[in-house]
Design a protein around this motif. Structure first.
Motif, short mmCIF file in Angstrom:
data_model
loop_
_atom_site.label_atom_id
_atom_site.label_comp_id
_atom_site.label_asym_id
_atom_site.label_seq_id
_atom_site.Cartn_x
_atom_site.Cartn_y
_atom_site.Cartn_z
N GLU A 78 43.45 17.75 32.96
CA GLU A 78 43.97 16.31 33.59
C GLU A 78 43.12 15.17 33.55
O GLU A 78 43.51 14.26 33.38
CB GLU A 78 44.55 16.69 35.04
CG GLU A 78 45.64 15.85 36.00
CD GLU A 78 46.67 15.66 34.96
OE1 GLU A 78 47.15 16.74 34.32
OE2 GLU A 78 47.19 14.48 34.69
N LEU A 79 41.88 15.44 33.84
CA LEU A 79 40.92 14.32 34.14
C LEU A 79 40.53 13.77 32.68
O LEU A 79 40.47 12.60 32.57
CB LEU A 79 39.66 14.66 34.86
CG LEU A 79 38.68 13.54 35.04
CD1 LEU A 79 39.05 12.60 35.72
CD2 LEU A 79 37.50 14.21 35.59
N ALA A 81 42.54 13.91 30.06
CA ALA A 81 43.56 13.25 29.64
C ALA A 81 43.54 11.83 30.04
O ALA A 81 44.12 10.88 29.43
CB ALA A 81 44.96 13.89 29.63
N ASN A 82 42.89 11.61 31.28
CA ASN A 82 43.03 10.17 31.84
C ASN A 82 41.80 9.32 31.35
O ASN A 82 41.68 8.08 31.82
CB ASN A 82 43.27 10.21 33.18
CG ASN A 82 44.65 10.51 33.67
OD1 ASN A 82 45.56 10.70 32.84
ND2 ASN A 82 44.92 11.22 34.75
N THR A 83 40.87 10.17 30.67
CA THR A 83 39.55 9.40 30.90
C THR A 83 39.03 9.41 29.14
O THR A 83 38.75 10.45 28.62
CB THR A 83 38.61 10.12 31.41
OG1 THR A 83 38.93 10.39 32.68
CG2 THR A 83 37.22 9.42 31.66
N ARG A 99 47.81 14.89 24.86
CA ARG A 99 47.15 14.22 25.70
C ARG A 99 45.62 14.48 25.69
O ARG A 99 44.99 13.75 25.94
CB ARG A 99 47.93 14.68 27.09
CG ARG A 99 49.21 14.33 27.41
CD ARG A 99 49.55 14.83 28.78
NE ARG A 99 48.84 13.65 29.62
CZ ARG A 99 48.34 14.20 30.90
NH1 ARG A 99 48.79 15.18 31.48
NH2 ARG A 99 47.76 13.24 31.95
N HIS A 276 39.31 13.55 25.10
CA HIS A 276 40.61 12.57 24.96
C HIS A 276 41.26 12.76 23.68
O HIS A 276 40.52 12.88 22.61
CB HIS A 276 40.20 11.17 25.29
CG HIS A 276 41.47 10.62 25.87
ND1 HIS A 276 41.78 9.54 24.84
CD2 HIS A 276 42.17 10.38 26.83
CE1 HIS A 276 42.85 8.97 25.44
NE2 HIS A 276 43.13 9.37 26.61
N THR B 165 45.65 10.36 40.80
CA THR B 165 46.71 10.19 39.83
C THR B 165 46.84 8.82 39.71
O THR B 165 46.66 8.30 38.55
CB THR B 165 48.07 11.00 40.12
OG1 THR B 165 48.49 10.72 41.49
CG2 THR B 165 47.63 12.70 40.12
N SER B 168 43.43 6.33 40.21
CA SER B 168 42.21 6.46 39.12
C SER B 168 42.78 5.75 38.02
O SER B 168 41.96 5.18 37.13
CB SER B 168 42.09 7.87 38.92
OG SER B 168 42.98 8.39 38.15
N LYS B 169 44.05 5.75 37.48
CA LYS B 169 44.47 5.12 36.47
C LYS B 169 44.48 3.41 36.60
O LYS B 169 43.87 2.85 35.53
CB LYS B 169 46.02 5.31 36.05
CG LYS B 169 46.11 6.60 35.19
CD LYS B 169 47.49 6.81 34.92
CE LYS B 169 47.72 8.24 34.55
NZ LYS B 169 48.89 8.92 35.15
N THR B 173 42.09 1.04 34.38
CA THR B 173 42.89 -0.20 33.67
C THR B 173 42.06 -1.47 33.89
O THR B 173 41.92 -2.35 33.26
CB THR B 173 44.27 -0.25 34.06
OG1 THR B 173 44.76 0.87 33.75
CG2 THR B 173 45.01 -1.09 33.01
N GLY B 180 38.10 7.08 36.43
CA GLY B 180 38.63 6.37 37.56
C GLY B 180 38.52 7.16 38.99
O GLY B 180 38.70 6.59 40.13
#
Lengths: 310, 328
Positions: A78-79, A81-83, A99, A276, B165, B168-169, B173, B180
């Motif tokens: 999860e981390l 995928a966001n980073t 992702r 990523h 969730t 952090s996004k 950004t 994040g």
């Protein structure tokens, strides 16, 4: 109005706060900026995956401090995928196509990178594949034995596959013939351990409810270390582990409970290296991984990884 | 007209205490003649209440004793050094070659997250308290109070989830940070969690300032703002300080939200966009797996003792400050 002068004062106060906050922010950005930095995503120290990675990738050296240590296999993915600048390791069952991407891993520089797939895991060409294990105290008996037999049967192994892991070879499967009247006194089986295996263990527990409605299988995670600790205390029936029990732990279990832990392989996992989805890197070597994650590693920027063309 | 009869019995009142002696006498006699069960019942109740009162002391002492008892053996053991524990940033509890137990990085993490949270929450919380207690209309006041109480009731794991969730996004950004989950995220979440506490206690302490102070201020021609700054804030100082300190306490002690929002990375931060790990989060994440009785287990309890001492020092400091204010 007489209040106007005070309005100025309020504004001035707000202004000072804002300036302070901005200054703080800027001092932070000075260091944090730059997508080139490699963000290491790791696991908490009770994780079997953490220990497996330390043993087989870092050659038992310690991890470099400062990695983000997540509390579960899913959180790692999860981390990442966001980073955009992140790299981490987790079970192949947690892959989320679109992702994150799984990097092919090469044993050393120059060697061909190998994809973490079912075939490559079974023929042992993927360098960091491992067995998924369950442990019981002594030989499994009664309902525990029946449950384990079922997980090793065709039906149970099908679930390993749908959970994203590598099932045992068909000739290793056990026969499981459900007795016609699969009833009995209500039983609860306690299962605890590896986070890597939590998804497959939960799927098993659900499906087993249909095979033997009188058996409740309760699954919890926490990491292989926690599962093994609970097994040593004798508070659970089955321990999931993504690493082998250490000699010391087996001794302790014998001393505490008088029984020898029994190890059963229930499937295989290619420990996948995730980045990523937009990361241009194509493959990675074990040395590079050690350089990124180990205490004495020197790789901190993506630009240092002149990724060899696959 | 219906109010007419009311003044009727009023003049009779002053006459009641006029023969004081017989009245007091009869009361004394009556109380002496109470049945035994009533007397003993009252004593038992008094005893129970006394126990409730001192139980807090018993609990605190026994918790401290237990935590310290679990931690103590490591202090006398050979390998562990207290200097390393307090001043080394290297935390390798499960290393195979060289175990090191240094909590400096996590101390820095705890301090930085709490400090940022307070920088954000104190002005905001006190401002909101002043607004609710002094400036806003009664209808808005009721609504605000309900909403703020609702905010205080959100479980910390939900805050952690929001941090992990949503926040952090946003941070990635808007700040360009590479990741994040960091001090800024943890600080924002903690600030959001402690604002309701600061607001409700701060508002209570402002409300506790007698109205006569306000009336006197207004009578002297003070504006609303002068009234707040020169009269109400000094008068409510103790309560406001207590509000802030409870906020700090929440910041230091909060576990789940910071575990999820700060990134859980052992390092001394160089800016607010770095990930950190706090002492509480470290205990939560590692105590479950540490074999009971091992050095790792005992050092985690020692971390508990450290946290305990930290909060004790904060509270003691606050108490001294409050006393200093009172003397003036």
């Amino acid at each position: 109005m007489t209040t106007t002068p005070y309005l100025h004062r309020i504004l001035r106060l707000t202004g000072t706060t804002a300036v302070l906050a901005t200054a703080l922010c800027l001092s932070g950005c000075g260091r944090g900026e730059g997508k080139d930095e490699i963000i290491r995503v790791s696991r908490q120290s009770s994780s079997g995956t953490y220990e497996f990675f330390r043993e087989h990738v870092l050659n038992k050296k310690d991890f470099k401090l400062g990695s983000r240590d997540m509390n579960g296999s899913k959180e790692v993915v999860e981390l990442i995928a966001n980073t955009p600048g992140a790299i981490g390791y987790s079970g192949m069952g947690y892959h989320e196509p679109g992702r994150v991407k799984m990097l092919p891993v090469a044993l050393k520089a120059g060697a061909p990178p190998v994809e973490p797939t079912v075939v490559n895991t079974l023929n042992k060409s993927y360098p960091i594949a491992r067995s998924l294990l369950i442990y019981t105290l002594g030989e499994p008996e009664g309902e525990v034995k029946r449950y384990i037999d079922w997980t090793l049967s065709d039906a149970g192994q099908k679930i390993v596959e749908t959970s994203g892991y590598v099932p045992l070879q068909p000739n290793e499967h056990r026969k499981f013939d459900a007795p016609a009247a699969s009833t009995g006194p209500k039983v609860t089986l306690q299962v605890k351990g590896s986070d890597t295996m939590v998804n497959v263990a939960q799927a098993w527990a659900e499906a087993y409810k249909k095979v033997a409605p009188h058996v409740d299988v309760e699954v919890s995670g926490g990491g292989s270390g926690q599962g093994i600790a609970a097994l040593i205390k004798g508070t659970i029936h089955i321990c999931n582990a993504s690493r082998n029990m250490k000699a010391g732990e087996i001794e302790q279990a014998k001393k505490n409970t008088g029984k020898t832990p029994k190890e059963i392989v229930v499937g295989y996992d290619a420990l996948a290296i995730y980045v990523h989805k937009d990361n241009p890197i194509q493959s990675i070597t074990l040395e590079q991984l050690a350089g990124i994650f180990a205490e004495d590693g020197t790789l901190t920027k993506w630009s240092q990884l002149a990724a060899p063309a696959p | 007209m219906s109010a007419r009869p009311k003044p009727g019995p009023a003049p009779a009142r002053p006459q009641e205490p006029s023969p004081p002696a017989p009245e007091a006498y009869s009361f004394a006699v009556r109380s002496a003649r109470r049945p035994a069960w009533s007397v003993w019942g009252e004593r038992a109740l008094e005893g129970a209440i006394y126990l409730c009162g001192i139980s807090a002391i018993i609990f605190v002492l026994s918790i401290f004793f237990f935590v310290f008892k679990e931690a103590a053996p490591v202090l006398v053991g050979g390998e562990f050094s207290l200097t390393e524990f307090l001043f080394s940033p290297e935390w390798y509890p499960t290393s195979e070659e060289n175990k090191r137990y240094g909590v400096l990085a996590m101390l820095a993490g705890t301090f930085s997250v709490t400090a940022l949270a307070m920088v954000l929450a104190v002005p905001f919380g006190l401002g909101a308290a002043i607004y609710i207690s002094e400036f806003c209309g009664s209808k808005l006041k009721e609504t605000l109070k309900i909403v703020i109480e609702l905010l205080a009731a959100i479980p910390s794991v939900v805050w952690g989830f929001v941090g992990l969730t949503v926040m952090s996004k946003l941070i990635v950004t808007y700040t360009g940070a590479p990741v994040g989950v960091n001090i800024l995220n943890g600080g924002l979440i903690l600030a959001l969690m402690s604002v309701p506490i600061i607001v409700s206690i701060g508002e209570d302490s402002l409300k506790a300032v007698p109205d006569s102070y306000r009336e006197a201020g207004v009578a002297l021609g003070a504006t609303k703002w002068q009234l707040v700054r020169r009269v109400l804030l000094p008068a409510a100082k103790n309560g406001l300080l207590a509000a802030v300190l409870l906020g700090v306490g929440r910041g230091v002690g909060e576990t789940m939200a910071v575990l999820m929002a700060t990134g859980h990375a052992v390092q001394i931060p160089h800016g607010i966009l770095d990930s950190v790990r706090t002492l509480t989060a470290n205990i939560a994440a590692e105590l479950g797996e540490a074999p009971a009785g091992s050095d790792h287990y005992r050092v985690l309890f020692l971390t508990g003792v450290l946290l305990f001492s930290l909060t004790f020092v904060v509270n003691l400091g606050a108490d001294l400050v409050v006393r200093g204010i009172r003397k003036k």
